[in-house]
Scaffold this motif. Structure first.
Motif, short mmCIF file in Angstrom:
data_model
loop_
_atom_site.label_atom_id
_atom_site.label_comp_id
_atom_site.label_asym_id
_atom_site.label_seq_id
_atom_site.Cartn_x
_atom_site.Cartn_y
_atom_site.Cartn_z
N LEU A 237 5.70 -10.25 2.93
CA LEU A 237 5.60 -8.94 3.56
C LEU A 237 4.51 -8.91 4.62
N SER A 238 4.73 -8.09 5.64
CA SER A 238 3.70 -7.84 6.65
C SER A 238 4.02 -6.52 7.34
N ASP A 243 -3.40 -6.30 9.27
CA ASP A 243 -3.38 -7.71 9.68
C ASP A 243 -3.01 -8.64 8.53
N THR A 244 -2.97 -8.13 7.33
CA THR A 244 -2.70 -8.97 6.18
C THR A 244 -1.22 -9.36 6.13
N HIS A 303 9.11 -7.42 7.70
CA HIS A 303 7.99 -7.02 8.57
C HIS A 303 8.23 -5.62 9.10
N VAL A 304 7.34 -4.70 8.75
CA VAL A 304 7.39 -3.35 9.32
C VAL A 304 6.84 -3.45 10.73
N TRP A 426 -1.63 -2.33 2.58
CA TRP A 426 -1.86 -0.89 2.50
C TRP A 426 -2.34 -0.35 3.84
N LEU A 427 -2.20 0.96 3.97
CA LEU A 427 -2.78 1.62 5.14
C LEU A 427 -4.29 1.45 5.12
N PRO A 428 -4.93 1.27 6.28
CA PRO A 428 -6.40 1.15 6.31
C PRO A 428 -7.05 2.36 5.67
#
Length: 457
Positions: A237-238, A243-244, A303-304, A426-428
């Motif tokens: 997943l990305s 950036d992860t 990838h989103v 996750w969202l920052p």
């Protein structure tokens, strides 16, 4: 294109991630179960129909047809193998559209030698290009049977047998026992043969109907655990907002161990690669994978990619790490709640699956014929990819709590292992706060500087 972050974004607690964790645990348990039940295809099976179409002096002529009623699981090369045990002392005098793998001991027959005398024969399909006088309808495809949703016209395979020493009436004929189906390896479990209402055959002009003299059915169901002791695919997943890159879990399908188990994997630039592929022999369907941390033959990457005002975009990439397999007629099944608002799909075919009735959250994807319906073996060409455009539903859409990632992914009917939920991108944390804080600091500094410059000493 606006930022996808809301002002209420905050860190995710363990309680909030519980639903995703529960889905992950359920996917693990469903894989380790030997029950042949697929929640995304609850009625899927392979039905073997055995139709007696004529009597002979010592037996009968039968047409055996295998119907693949599985939505997305197909049988690929080197094809199916169907076996059973005769109830009496039956023999196979002749076969069309298929052949027995072994003849067995036919020494007791003096005048004419049967095609097969084994108590437990195994039948395989004939290859394409077989002479027409040895063919029947739905035969001679090398044992390949496509899935029902992907290609229903080629979701059946047939062969014809002339069976001797079997009885010549409905009362004296006995149904075979212990049916086995390999496709091409283990995985299918077949139930007992059940005598059913004779099959009706309608003529091409629809003006006449005939029926079989006798019909019995055998139902075979699939279990991934019986097919493979380890998983066969994994998911990475990305996203654009983090950036992860979350890789497949380490040792998902095995671990690199060329010390105690040499040849468990091979590097792409290894000088032994060509000899390893050529030496596969009869076990050509046994994966020879590229050395990776996950050691899976197949990796699916989600990838989103982009966020628009009313839409969002995802890129899917399927990578083949198996040097021994070109996946023909491959397919992917993805479960995500936003598939009810899928707007556009690029370079893949799409079919909606509704295993839960009115809930449209499951999609079947496969390649376009003559373009990307063949997933090549590991190497530079060993991948296919597409992009999906979804319309947002304001009542459910969010990038928070890993909602944008799939709930479940199957490749060729096998459940792929997802990363653990706590590793999702996750969202920052409080993404809007540093920006506001920085603007406030700059504003305060400029005000102070202007005040000092305007001060009259």
């Amino acid at each position: 294109m606006g930022l996808p972050f809301s002002s209420g974004t905050r860190s995710i607690s363990k309680l909030n991630s519980f639903p995703i964790l529960l889905l992950f645990l359920l996917s693990i348990f469903s894989f380790t179960s030997t029950e042949a039940y697929d929640p995304l295809d609850p009625t899927g099976n392979i039905t073997i129909k055995w139709d007696l179409i004529g009597w002979t002096p010592d037996g009968y002529v039968t047409v055996v047809t295998m119907y693949n009623f599985q939505q997305y699981r197909h049988i690929q090369a080197p094809g199916w193998q169907l076996g059973w045990t005769w109830a009496k002392k039956e023999v196979i005098w002749s076969a069309m559209g298929g052949q027995a793998t072994e003849q067995g001991d036919c020494s007791r027959f003096k005048a004419t030698t049967p095609h097969c005398c084994k108590k437990d024969p195994t039948i395989v399909d004939l290859l394409p290009g077989t002479p027409y006088n040895q063919q029947i309808a739905n035969c001679c495809k090398g044992g390949v049977i496509n899935s029902w949703a992907q290609d229903p016209a080629n979701a059946a395979s047939s062969f014809q047998l002339s069976v001797g020493q079997a009885g010549t009436t409905n009362r004296t004929v006995r149904v075979p026992k212990n049916f086995t189906l390999k496709a091409p390896g283990p995985g299918y479990t077949c139930g007992p043969a059940k005598i059913v209402k004779p099959t009706r055959f309608v003529s091409a002009d629809q003006r006449r109907a005939t029926q079989a003299l006798m019909t019995w059915n055998v139902t075979c169901t699939y279990s991934q655990f019986l097919s493979q002791k380890t998983p066969t695919c994994c998911v990475s997943l990305s996203s654009f907002y983090n950036d992860t890159i979350v890789p497949c879990p380490t040792c998902t399908c095995g671990c690199m161990n060329n010390i105690t188990h040499p040849g468990s994997c091979v590097e792409g630039n290894s000088p032994y690669l060509a000899s390893a592929i050529a030496g596969s022999g009869k076990n050509s369907y046994t994966p020879l994978v590229q050395c990776t941390n996950h050691m899976c033959p197949i990796r699916v990457h989600w990838h989103v990619k982009l966020n628009y005002k009313q839409y969002w975009r995802v890129k899917i990439t399927i990578t083949n790490f198996n040097y021994r397999m070109n996946y023909t007629q491959w397919n992917l099944v993805v479960q995500h709640p936003n598939f009810d608002n899928l707007t556009q799909l690029f370079s893949f075919n799409y079919k909606s699956l509704t295993p839960y009735g009115a809930i449209n959250d499951t999609a079947m994807l496969w390649g376009v014929k003559f373009y990307n319906d063949l997933l090549m073996q590991a190497g530079p060409l060993g991948n296919v990819q597409s992009e999906l455009l979804f319309q947002k539903d304001p009542s459910t859409f969010t990038f928070d709590k890993g909602w944008a990632f799939p709930r479940r992914i199957y490749f060729n009917g096998d459940n792929c292992v997802m990363p653990p939920p706590d590793a999702y991108p996750w969202l920052p944390n409080a993404s809007s706060r540093p920006v506001i804080s920085l603007l406030c600091s700059i504003t305060a500094l400029l005000v102070s500087l202007a005040f000092l410059l305007s001060y009259d000493y």
